[in-house]
Design a protein around this motif. Structure first.
Motif, PDB file in Angstrom:
ATOM      1  N   MET A   1      -1.400  -2.711  -6.690  1.00  0.00           N
ATOM      2  CA  MET A   1      -0.748  -3.390  -5.599  1.00  0.00           C
ATOM      3  C   MET A   1      -1.790  -3.693  -4.529  1.00  0.00           C
ATOM      4  N   GLN A   2      -1.730  -4.916  -4.035  1.00  0.00           N
ATOM      5  CA  GLN A   2      -2.631  -5.342  -2.972  1.00  0.00           C
ATOM      6  C   GLN A   2      -1.941  -5.113  -1.631  1.00  0.00           C
ATOM      7  N   VAL A   3      -2.618  -4.409  -0.716  1.00  0.00           N
ATOM      8  CA  VAL A   3      -2.060  -4.123   0.606  1.00  0.00           C
ATOM      9  C   VAL A   3      -2.927  -4.826   1.648  1.00  0.00           C
ATOM     10  N   ALA A  12      -3.963   0.116  16.826  1.00  0.00           N
ATOM     11  CA  ALA A  12      -3.322  -0.117  15.530  1.00  0.00           C
ATOM     12  C   ALA A  12      -4.354  -0.283  14.428  1.00  0.00           C
ATOM     13  N   THR A  13      -5.494  -0.881  14.751  1.00  0.00           N
ATOM     14  CA  THR A  13      -6.518  -1.086  13.723  1.00  0.00           C
ATOM     15  C   THR A  13      -7.101   0.235  13.236  1.00  0.00           C
ATOM     16  N   GLU A  14      -7.023   1.257  14.064  1.00  0.00           N
ATOM     17  CA  GLU A  14      -7.493   2.576  13.628  1.00  0.00           C
ATOM     18  C   GLU A  14      -6.600   3.154  12.530  1.00  0.00           C
ATOM     19  N   LEU A  15      -5.403   2.628  12.408  1.00  0.00           N
ATOM     20  CA  LEU A  15      -4.443   3.126  11.416  1.00  0.00           C
ATOM     21  C   LEU A  15      -4.491   2.371  10.091  1.00  0.00           C
ATOM     22  N   ARG A  16      -5.500   1.562   9.895  1.00  0.00           N
ATOM     23  CA  ARG A  16      -5.600   0.746   8.670  1.00  0.00           C
ATOM     24  C   ARG A  16      -5.560   1.600   7.405  1.00  0.00           C
ATOM     25  N   ASP A  17      -6.385   2.626   7.318  1.00  0.00           N
ATOM     26  CA  ASP A  17      -6.420   3.469   6.114  1.00  0.00           C
ATOM     27  C   ASP A  17      -5.115   4.233   5.924  1.00  0.00           C
ATOM     28  N   LEU A  18      -4.587   4.764   7.020  1.00  0.00           N
ATOM     29  CA  LEU A  18      -3.322   5.484   6.952  1.00  0.00           C
ATOM     30  C   LEU A  18      -2.205   4.555   6.474  1.00  0.00           C
ATOM     31  N   THR A  19      -2.203   3.333   6.973  1.00  0.00           N
ATOM     32  CA  THR A  19      -1.174   2.363   6.589  1.00  0.00           C
ATOM     33  C   THR A  19      -1.234   2.074   5.096  1.00  0.00           C
ATOM     34  N   GLU A  20      -2.429   1.849   4.580  1.00  0.00           N
ATOM     35  CA  GLU A  20      -2.563   1.579   3.147  1.00  0.00           C
ATOM     36  C   GLU A  20      -2.086   2.758   2.315  1.00  0.00           C
ATOM     37  N   LEU A  30       7.848   1.891  -7.314  1.00  0.00           N
ATOM     38  CA  LEU A  30       8.225   0.486  -7.435  1.00  0.00           C
ATOM     39  C   LEU A  30       7.015  -0.442  -7.384  1.00  0.00           C
ATOM     40  N   SER A  31       5.821   0.104  -7.540  1.00  0.00           N
ATOM     41  CA  SER A  31       4.612  -0.720  -7.421  1.00  0.00           C
ATOM     42  C   SER A  31       4.539  -1.794  -8.506  1.00  0.00           C
ATOM     43  N   TRP A  32       5.171  -1.568  -9.641  1.00  0.00           N
ATOM     44  CA  TRP A  32       5.190  -2.581 -10.700  1.00  0.00           C
ATOM     45  C   TRP A  32       5.999  -3.807 -10.280  1.00  0.00           C
ATOM     46  N   LEU A  33       6.905  -3.623  -9.309  1.00  0.00           N
ATOM     47  CA  LEU A  33       7.758  -4.710  -8.844  1.00  0.00           C
ATOM     48  C   LEU A  33       7.137  -5.456  -7.661  1.00  0.00           C
ATOM     49  N   VAL A  34       6.196  -4.795  -6.949  1.00  0.00           N
ATOM     50  CA  VAL A  34       5.604  -5.367  -5.731  1.00  0.00           C
ATOM     51  C   VAL A  34       4.095  -5.517  -5.922  1.00  0.00           C
ATOM     52  N   PRO A  35       3.623  -6.706  -6.274  1.00  0.00           N
ATOM     53  CA  PRO A  35       2.176  -6.885  -6.426  1.00  0.00           C
ATOM     54  C   PRO A  35       1.426  -7.002  -5.093  1.00  0.00           C
ATOM     55  N   ARG A  36       2.172  -7.361  -4.016  1.00  0.00           N
ATOM     56  CA  ARG A  36       1.488  -7.573  -2.736  1.00  0.00           C
ATOM     57  C   ARG A  36       2.367  -7.126  -1.565  1.00  0.00           C
ATOM     58  N   ALA A  37       1.775  -6.360  -0.659  1.00  0.00           N
ATOM     59  CA  ALA A  37       2.459  -5.915   0.555  1.00  0.00           C
ATOM     60  C   ALA A  37       1.590  -6.287   1.757  1.00  0.00           C
ATOM     61  N   GLU A  38       2.214  -6.840   2.788  1.00  0.00           N
ATOM     62  CA  GLU A  38       1.493  -7.228   3.999  1.00  0.00           C
ATOM     63  C   GLU A  38       2.122  -6.511   5.193  1.00  0.00           C
ATOM     64  N   GLU A  58       6.037  -7.087   4.902  1.00  0.00           N
ATOM     65  CA  GLU A  58       6.476  -8.162   4.005  1.00  0.00           C
ATOM     66  C   GLU A  58       6.078  -7.785   2.591  1.00  0.00           C
ATOM     67  N   LEU A  59       7.073  -7.723   1.721  1.00  0.00           N
ATOM     68  CA  LEU A  59       6.827  -7.394   0.319  1.00  0.00           C
ATOM     69  C   LEU A  59       7.057  -8.642  -0.511  1.00  0.00           C
ATOM     70  N   ARG A  60       6.054  -9.002  -1.290  1.00  0.00           N
ATOM     71  CA  ARG A  60       6.187 -10.145  -2.192  1.00  0.00           C
ATOM     72  C   ARG A  60       6.418  -9.583  -3.584  1.00  0.00           C
ATOM     73  N   THR A  61       7.589  -9.847  -4.110  1.00  0.00           N
ATOM     74  CA  THR A  61       7.957  -9.282  -5.407  1.00  0.00           C
ATOM     75  C   THR A  61       7.949 -10.363  -6.475  1.00  0.00           C
ATOM     76  N   ASP A  62       7.896  -9.925  -7.713  1.00  0.00           N
ATOM     77  CA  ASP A  62       7.897 -10.875  -8.823  1.00  0.00           C
ATOM     78  C   ASP A  62       9.280 -11.459  -9.057  1.00  0.00           C
ATOM     79  N   GLY A  63      10.296 -10.597  -9.110  1.00  0.00           N
ATOM     80  CA  GLY A  63      11.620 -11.070  -9.458  1.00  0.00           C
ATOM     81  C   GLY A  63      12.488 -11.470  -8.286  1.00  0.00           C
TER      82      GLY A  63
END
Length: 113
Positions: A1-3, A12-20, A30-38, A58-63
Motif C-alpha cells: 500500500m502506498q501512503v 504536523a510534518t514531524e508526524l510523517r513517520d507515525l502517520t505512515e 484490508l491492505s489488499w483492498l486499498v492500494p493507495r492512502a492519502e 482519502e482511500l483509493r480502493t480497487d472495487g
C-alpha cells in the motif's frame, strides 16, 4: 500500500513517520483492498488555537472507488486516529455489504436448482 502524507504545518510534518505506521497498522487486514492512502493534515484556525487540528484521509480502493473521511480534534494524533477509525469502519461496512450480496446470490441460485 502506498501512503502519501501532505501538510504545510511544521508540527504536523514531524508526524510523517507515525502517520505512515498508523495507516498501515489500522488498514493491515484490508491492505489488499486499498492500494493507495492519502493523509492531509491542516490547522484550521492557525495560531489562534482551539479545536482546529484537521486530518483528512482519502482511500483509493480497487472495487469501491475513492472515499474521504475528515476529523477535527484538539491535537494531531487524536484527529489522525479518529479519521483512521472512521475510514476503517466505513471500508469494512462496504466490503461486508459487497460480500453479503454475493453470498445471497449464491444461496438464491443454489435453491433454484
Amino acid at each position: 500500500m502506498q501512503v502519501l502524507f501532505k501538510s504545510r504545518h511544521p508540527q504536523a510534518t514531524e508526524l510523517r513517520d507515525l502517520t505512515e505506521r498508523r495507516v498501515r497498522f489500522v488498514l493491515r487486514r484490508l491492505s489488499w483492498l486499498v492500494p493507495r492512502a492519502e493523509v492531509q493534515m491542516s490547522d484550521v484556525n492557525g495560531p489562534r488555537g482551539g479545536i482546529d487540528k484537521r486530518c483528512q484521509v482519502e482511500l483509493r480502493t480497487d472495487g469501491v472507488g475513492s472515499m474521504v473521511v475528515a476529523c477535527v480534534a484538539n491535537d494531531w494524533r487524536t484527529a489522525l486516529d479518529n479519521a483512521l477509525a472512521r475510514a476503517a469502519r466505513f471500508l469494512m461496512r462496504v466490503w461486508r455489504r459487497g460480500s453479503d450480496t454475493r453470498r445471497m446470490r449464491q444461496r438464491f441460485v443454489s435453491h433454484e436448482r
